[in-house]
Design a protein around this motif. Structure first.
Motif, short mmCIF file in Angstrom:
data_model
loop_
_atom_site.label_atom_id
_atom_site.label_comp_id
_atom_site.label_asym_id
_atom_site.label_seq_id
_atom_site.Cartn_x
_atom_site.Cartn_y
_atom_site.Cartn_z
N ALA A 148 0.81 -1.22 0.00
CA ALA A 148 0.00 0.00 0.00
C ALA A 148 0.84 1.27 0.00
CB ALA A 148 -0.94 0.00 1.21
N TYR A 152 0.02 5.53 -1.12
CA TYR A 152 -0.33 6.66 -0.26
C TYR A 152 0.86 7.52 0.19
CZ TYR A 152 0.99 3.81 3.85
OH TYR A 152 1.67 3.05 4.77
N PHE A 320 -8.41 5.12 0.35
CA PHE A 320 -8.33 4.73 1.76
C PHE A 320 -9.31 5.49 2.66
CE2 PHE A 320 -4.08 4.18 -0.13
CZ PHE A 320 -3.91 2.81 0.06
N GLY A 325 -3.85 8.21 4.01
CA GLY A 325 -3.78 6.79 3.73
C GLY A 325 -4.21 5.97 4.92
N SER A 559 3.26 -7.03 2.63
CA SER A 559 3.16 -5.57 2.50
C SER A 559 4.51 -4.90 2.30
CB SER A 559 2.49 -4.98 3.75
OG SER A 559 3.27 -5.23 4.91
N ASN A 587 -6.26 -5.68 0.39
CA ASN A 587 -6.42 -4.41 1.08
C ASN A 587 -7.35 -3.47 0.31
OD1 ASN A 587 -4.86 -3.01 -0.93
ND2 ASN A 587 -2.99 -3.73 0.07
N SER A 589 -6.98 -1.24 -1.80
CA SER A 589 -6.70 -0.92 -3.20
C SER A 589 -7.25 -1.97 -4.17
CB SER A 589 -5.19 -0.79 -3.42
OG SER A 589 -4.54 -2.04 -3.32
#
Length: 641
Positions: A148, A152, A320, A325, A559, A587, A589
């Motif tokens: 992620a 962000y 998000f 984020g 991640s 997640n 996204s």
């Protein structure tokens, strides 16, 4: 050759700014700010049209260059060029003696930056990895990703990396973004020192102090973004101080200050903690000098900064539901900000933020004593040194092993910390004797450090985030030491120059000497200098994919997985770069648009959880492993065929 277009635009921007600014250093910084805004505009406009391609970027920079040349021609015809002032009438022996070796070391660092591919962990996971998807999508719009941070976190430095990557056809110029920022910082700290009243010797010392920061030397050849952030903060202070020197509103300087704030924020959000005190100080100074008329100009500068960040903030809200984020990186203890703050917890953060500059030096005695003192202070405070409310994950405060003194993520800066602390103390005392601007500048550094400790959860990598403090503190050191004893300032500058050599020569990730020297290792091997155990699995995985003729690769990761090498490593003959797309994303996204009609012929997995299950479902198709390597990576194909 196309990569020369942004460089030419930067040069012409500086030339145009020289018609307005009095010194060549100011003109270069002003040109850089104009260039930074142009970089942002080109990126966001082309992204909106999904035209962020080699052709689109090249045409955009060519048009920008034409406009700048036209402006320069107009200035020449209408009023000619003003003669740029020089700080000294002649170049004296002291200047030559100090700056000649400094320039030589900067050139060595430039060579290292050009010769070394990106290989820092963060670069592999998101700094460089996000470029892959921007190029494939011809846009910086959000996309589905397991990592992620690619979405962000601030992308300012990566915008520059993207343009260089597109125009040069690879990552050969990537290290020059941070290196160029270092050079810009050295120009800027001298200007700030001069405005604070530094003598010629003081300006030279300030420059050498900024150049010799160990963590800065190591970062100057990487694709991290801390030096880029520090550069924009220096520009903010330079043009903010310039704006306060006139009784009329200096729209150019205020515009440059606002743009610098926006570009710093766009590069790294933590810069706001450092910028806010300086903005308050400069704003009050401007209001006192110009009057209430300055309020509107300051507001306009602030709006410009917000405008530069509005597209990113909008994308974060869209994906998000928050401007910044997600709240953490997978758990409550992996938040960037503190969960609680008492006087004791605040003191703990301050002690640890200072202490990390004494636990990763080349000298074990300093490291041992630095950690012991930090622990003793925590015992006195009655506070857990690893309190989960203010500590990132379960990261301990420990004595680091020798090689981490040359690691761009951990390196300590003990000498610079002591010099800066002493200079701040002296400057605050000098304020009582009439040196109010010097004392105010020192106070703003202290307030910034207070905000830093108040807001941010402690991490063992904070010496990186502290680089802007050292950079902005350099002018203070130059002024104070030269004021106390000019001969001592000269000797100190010479000693700091000599002290640079170990960090210039030996960077753990990009060494000039030793078994892994960049002078002998292949470029492919240098991607894995810091993670040699990953080299064989990645190369073998690429061979497996190539043998199957597969170039549409699904990607699954934790991640924080190493994505970039899969794209950057050379392919066997006849197989071009992989088209990479994250699949089975869980997640926020996952709802974002990916490549239309993408169907992977294989899936490259770095997730141990997926690798251990024996199968994976992607859009109704079952993929099973056909190859694994030491539980590090796995390749899955349709039903294992």
């Amino acid at each position: 050759m196309l990569a020369l277009l942004p460089a030419l635009a930067l040069g012409v921007s500086a030339l145009v700014c020289s018609a307005r600014l009095a010194s060549w250093r100011e003109a270069i910084l002003g040109g850089a700010v104009v260039w930074g805004v142009a970089l942002w505009a080109i990126t966001e406009l082309l992204s909106a049209a999904r035209a962020l391609t080699i052709a689109g970027v090249a045409i955009a920079w060519l048009l920008a260059l034409v406009v700048l040349v036209a402006v320069a021609a107009f200035i020449t015809r209408s009023r000619g060029w003003r003669r740029l002032s020089r700080p000294h009438r002649s170049i004296d022996r002291l200047t030559v003696g100090l700056l000649s070796p400094l320039v030589a070391m900067l050139l060595v660092l430039a060579f290292v930056a050009l010769a070394s591919p990106p290989n820092t962990w963060d670069s592999m996971t998101y700094h460089m990895a996000r470029l892959i998807h921007w190029q494939e999508n011809a846009s910086v719009a959000p996309y589905p990703t397991h990592i992620a941070r690619q979405l962000y976190l601030q992308p300012g430095a990566e915008f520059a990396l993207l343009h260089l990557q597109l125009l040069s056809g690879g990552d050969y110029l990537a290290g020059l973004v941070q290196w160029g920022s270092m050079v810009g910082v050295l120009l800027g700290v001298g200007l700030i020192a001069g405005r604070l009243g530094a003598s010629h010797v003081g300006v030279l010392l300030a420059t050498v102090f900024a150049a010799s920061i160990p963590i800065g030397i190591l970062e100057a050849t990487s694709t991290q973004n801390d030096y880029v952030a520090a550069f924009w903060l220096v520009c903010l202070v330079v043009f903010g101080m310039r704006a306060t020197e006139s009784t009329a509103i200096d729209w150019f300087s205020l515009g440059a200050m606002g743009a610098s704030l926006g570009l710093a924020w766009l590069t790294k959000a933590t810069t706001l903690l450092i910028a806010v005190p300086f903005l308050a100080w400069l704003g009050v100074a401007l209001l006192r000098r110009v009057g209430v008329r300055a309020a509107g100009a300051l507001a306009a500068a602030g709006l410009l900064a917000i405008a530069l960040n509005a597209p990113l903030l909008t994308r974060n809200v869209m994906v998000f539901g928050s401007l910044t984020g997600p709240p953490d990186e997978g758990g409550p203890s992996l938040r960037y900000t503190n969960d609680a703050l008492t006087p004791a917890l605040f003191a703990s953060n301050v002690v640890r933020d200072v202490g990390i500059n004494f636990n990763a030096t080349p000298f074990a005695a300093i490291n041992v004593r630095g950690v012991a003192l930090t622990k003793s202070l925590h015992a006195w405070l009655g506070t857990d040194i690893a309190d989960p409310r203010t500590t990132w994950g379960e990261e301990p405060f420990i004595e680091q092993r020798f090689e981490r003194a040359f690691d761009e993520n951990f390196a300590s800066n003990p000498v610079h910390t002591l010099l800066l602390a002493a200079s701040i103390s002296v400057a605050l005392m000098l304020g009582r004797g009439g040196r109010r601007s010097l004392a105010a500048y020192a106070a703003m550094l202290v307030v910034g450090a207070v905000l830093f400790a108040t807001v941010l959860r402690w991490q063992p990598w904070h010496s990186r985030l502290e680089l802007p403090f050292f950079v902005l503190g350099a002018p203070l050191v130059g002024v104070v030491v030269a004021w106390l004893a000019a001969p001592a300032a000269t000797v100190l500058a010479a000693l700091l120059l000599v002290s640079m050599l170990p960090w210039v020569i030996y960077n753990q990730a990009r060494p000039l000497v030793g078994d892994q020297t960049i002078l002998a290792a292949s470029r492919e091997a240098r991607y894995f200098t810091t993670q040699p155990d990953l080299r064989r699995p990645y190369l073998e995985a690429i061979d497996v994919l190539a043998a199957r003729g597969c170039d549409r690769v699904g990607f699954i990761s934790t991640s924080d997985g190493w994505e970039y090498p899969l794209w950057a490593l050379p392919r066997p003959s006849g197989l071009g770069p992989f088209i990479l797309e994250h699949v089975a994303v869980g997640n926020a996204s996952r709802t974002q648009r990916g490549l239309p009609g993408f169907e992977p012929c294989a899936v490259f997995s770095l997730d141990p959880g997926v690798n251990s299950t024996g199968s994976l479902d992607v859009n109704g198709t079952t993929y099973r492993p056909i190859w694994t390597q030491a539980d590090v990576v796995a390749i899955l194909t349709v039903d294992g065929r």
